[in-house]
Design an enzyme around this catalytic site. Structure first.
Site, PDB file in Angstrom:
ATOM      1  N   SER A 181      46.957  15.902 -18.338  1.00  0.00           N
ATOM      2  CA  SER A 181      48.223  16.170 -17.652  1.00  0.00           C
ATOM      3  C   SER A 181      49.377  15.276 -18.075  1.00  0.00           C
ATOM      4  O   SER A 181      50.536  15.626 -17.842  1.00  0.00           O
ATOM      5  CB  SER A 181      48.006  16.061 -16.143  1.00  0.00           C
ATOM      6  OG  SER A 181      47.347  14.839 -15.837  1.00  0.00           O
TER       7      SER A 181
ATOM      8  N   LYS B 218      55.083  17.634 -15.527  1.00  0.00           N
ATOM      9  CA  LYS B 218      56.083  17.670 -14.445  1.00  0.00           C
ATOM     10  C   LYS B 218      57.410  18.278 -14.893  1.00  0.00           C
ATOM     11  O   LYS B 218      58.195  18.723 -14.061  1.00  0.00           O
ATOM     12  CB  LYS B 218      56.314  16.270 -13.889  1.00  0.00           C
ATOM     13  CG  LYS B 218      55.102  15.675 -13.187  1.00  0.00           C
ATOM     14  CD  LYS B 218      55.188  15.852 -11.717  1.00  0.00           C
ATOM     15  CE  LYS B 218      54.173  15.115 -10.860  1.00  0.00           C
ATOM     16  NZ  LYS B 218      53.027  14.466 -11.465  1.00  0.00           N
TER      17      LYS B 218
HETATM   18  C1  LIG Z   1      51.838  14.234 -10.969  1.00  0.00           C
HETATM   19  C2  LIG Z   1      50.698  14.119 -11.862  1.00  0.00           C
HETATM   20  C3  LIG Z   1      49.428  14.633 -11.524  1.00  0.00           C
HETATM   21  C4  LIG Z   1      49.138  15.248 -10.175  1.00  0.00           C
HETATM   22  O1  LIG Z   1      49.944  16.357  -9.878  1.00  0.00           O
HETATM   23  P1  LIG Z   1      50.117  16.877  -8.379  1.00  0.00           P
HETATM   24  O2  LIG Z   1      50.957  18.076  -8.483  1.00  0.00           O
HETATM   25  O3  LIG Z   1      50.778  15.786  -7.594  1.00  0.00           O
HETATM   26  O4  LIG Z   1      48.759  17.140  -7.840  1.00  0.00           O
HETATM   27  C5  LIG Z   1      48.430  14.554 -12.464  1.00  0.00           C
HETATM   28  N1  LIG Z   1      48.621  13.976 -13.665  1.00  0.00           N
HETATM   29  C6  LIG Z   1      49.823  13.464 -14.024  1.00  0.00           C
HETATM   30  C7  LIG Z   1      49.961  12.849 -15.371  1.00  0.00           C
HETATM   31  C8  LIG Z   1      50.902  13.529 -13.144  1.00  0.00           C
HETATM   32  O5  LIG Z   1      52.080  13.013 -13.521  1.00  0.00           O
END
Ligand SMILES: *Cc1c(COP(=O)(O)O)cnc(C)c1O
Length: 322
Positions: free
Chosen positions: A305, A51
């Site tokens: 992510s 993010k």
């Molecule tokens: C926000 C987030 C997601 C999903 O992202 P989107 O853009 O809302 O689809 C996936 N994994 C993590 C760790 C996140 O913080």
């Protein structure tokens, strides 16, 4: 829509403010997936999740332009976006107020405050937290940077796609954790512009997957927010969604949904077999491979992510107790 030029511009704008995260191969998952599997270790990003890419790009754009008149930045966030925005604001000398719902875990609130931002705990759902952020924008002169449905945020997340293609030129498929769709929209826009034949696979949890419900209905729908191990994938896509819903609809090739047990298995495997500590949302790619729901005939990248998980909770999941 957000295009390749926007994403390339974002990459230049946030260079030096975000990390280029490593990729590594997973032999254990490759055996099950039928092709080489690469882990894109975005849980090693500053603030612990991708993010920071989108937030940095959005704040840098404000700083270039109209920042003079604004009092600071605000958002509503399930945690990682708030943390990222706090860090990006501090980088640019701006104030940040992060509105979060009562479902957000304490460790994520502490992390926001440690970055010098105010964490305002308000409402039972993401949507109620959003109302407070809207109020700050309308009445108190803050700029609202939403977690996904914003062109600068999507372009920033798309830099992850550029990085994957540079690191693994023969990538054939990318598995992307999917919630509001900013990550998937950005990564898909970058990857498909450069390589038309790349497959983009979204993965969500079965419990309250808002994008999945919206795609079935053909428009955004209200979903009840429920607890899930993949807490960063919770929340709606916004009834007024402008960008990520059509982009995900047009760019995603497949959508996989996982049970809570399958997500837990992903967390456990990444820890035990690969030594990677990730949160539930980041474990869905591994969970899908382990469940036999994700196979590929070409090299497959799993985006890990984020890594922001309470460590006692993580240990319990690894022991099979949660
Ligand atoms: C926000 C987030 C997601 C999903 O992202 P989107 O853009 O809302 O689809 C996936 N994994 C993590 C760790 C996140 O913080």
């Amino acid at each position: 829509m957000v295009g390749l030029e926007d994403i390339i511009a974002a990459q230049a704008r946030i260079a030096g403010k975000v990390r280029e995260t490593p990729v590594r191969q997973s032999a254990s998952l490759a055996r099950l997936a039928g092709a080489p599997v690469w882990l894109k270790c975005e849980h090693h990003q500053d603030t612990g999740a991708f993010k920071l890419r989108g937030a940095s790009n959005a704040v840098a754009r404000l700083d270039d332009g109209k920042a003079g008149g604004i009092k600071g930045v605000t958002t509503a966030s399930t945690g990682n976006h708030g943390r990222a925005l706090a860090q990006a604001a501090r980088d640019h000398g701006m104030d940040a107020v992060i509105c979060v719902s009562r479902l957000v875990p304490r460790n994520k609130i502490d992390a926001i405050e440690a970055l010098g931002a105010e964490a305002r705990v308000i409402g039972a759902t993401q949507d109620e937290a959003f109302e407070e952020a809207h109020r700050l924008e309308a009445e108190e002169g803050f700029a609202l940077i939403p977690p996904f449905d914003h062109p600068d945020v999507i372009a920033g997340q798309g830099t992850l796609g550029l990085e994957i293609l540079a690191q693994i030129p023969d990538v054939g498929a990318i598995a992307v954790p999917l919630s509001g769709g900013g990550l998937l929209a950005g990564v898909a826009a970058a990857a498909k512009a450069l390589r038309h034949d790349i497959r983009i696979i979204g993965i969500s949890m079965e419990n309250g997957a808002a994008m999945s419900e919206a795609l079935k209905a053909g428009h955004p729908v209200d979903v009840t927010e429920v607890e899930t191990l993949a807490d960063s994938l919770g929340g709606g896509i916004g009834m007024q969604n402008r960008l990520t819903f059509p982009m995900v609809r047009d760019l995603m090739d497949d959508l996989i949904l996982l049970s809570e047990d399958e997500i837990a298995a992903g967390i456990r495997h990444l820890s035990v077999a690969e030594g990677e500590v990730v949160e539930g949302a980041a474990a869905v790619g591994a969970g899908a491979v382990l469940a036999g729901k994700l196979v590929s005939d070409r090299p497959l990248v799993l985006i890990l992510s984020g890594g922001n998980i309470d460590l006692a909770r993580h240990a319990a999941i690894v022991r099979g107790e949660a």
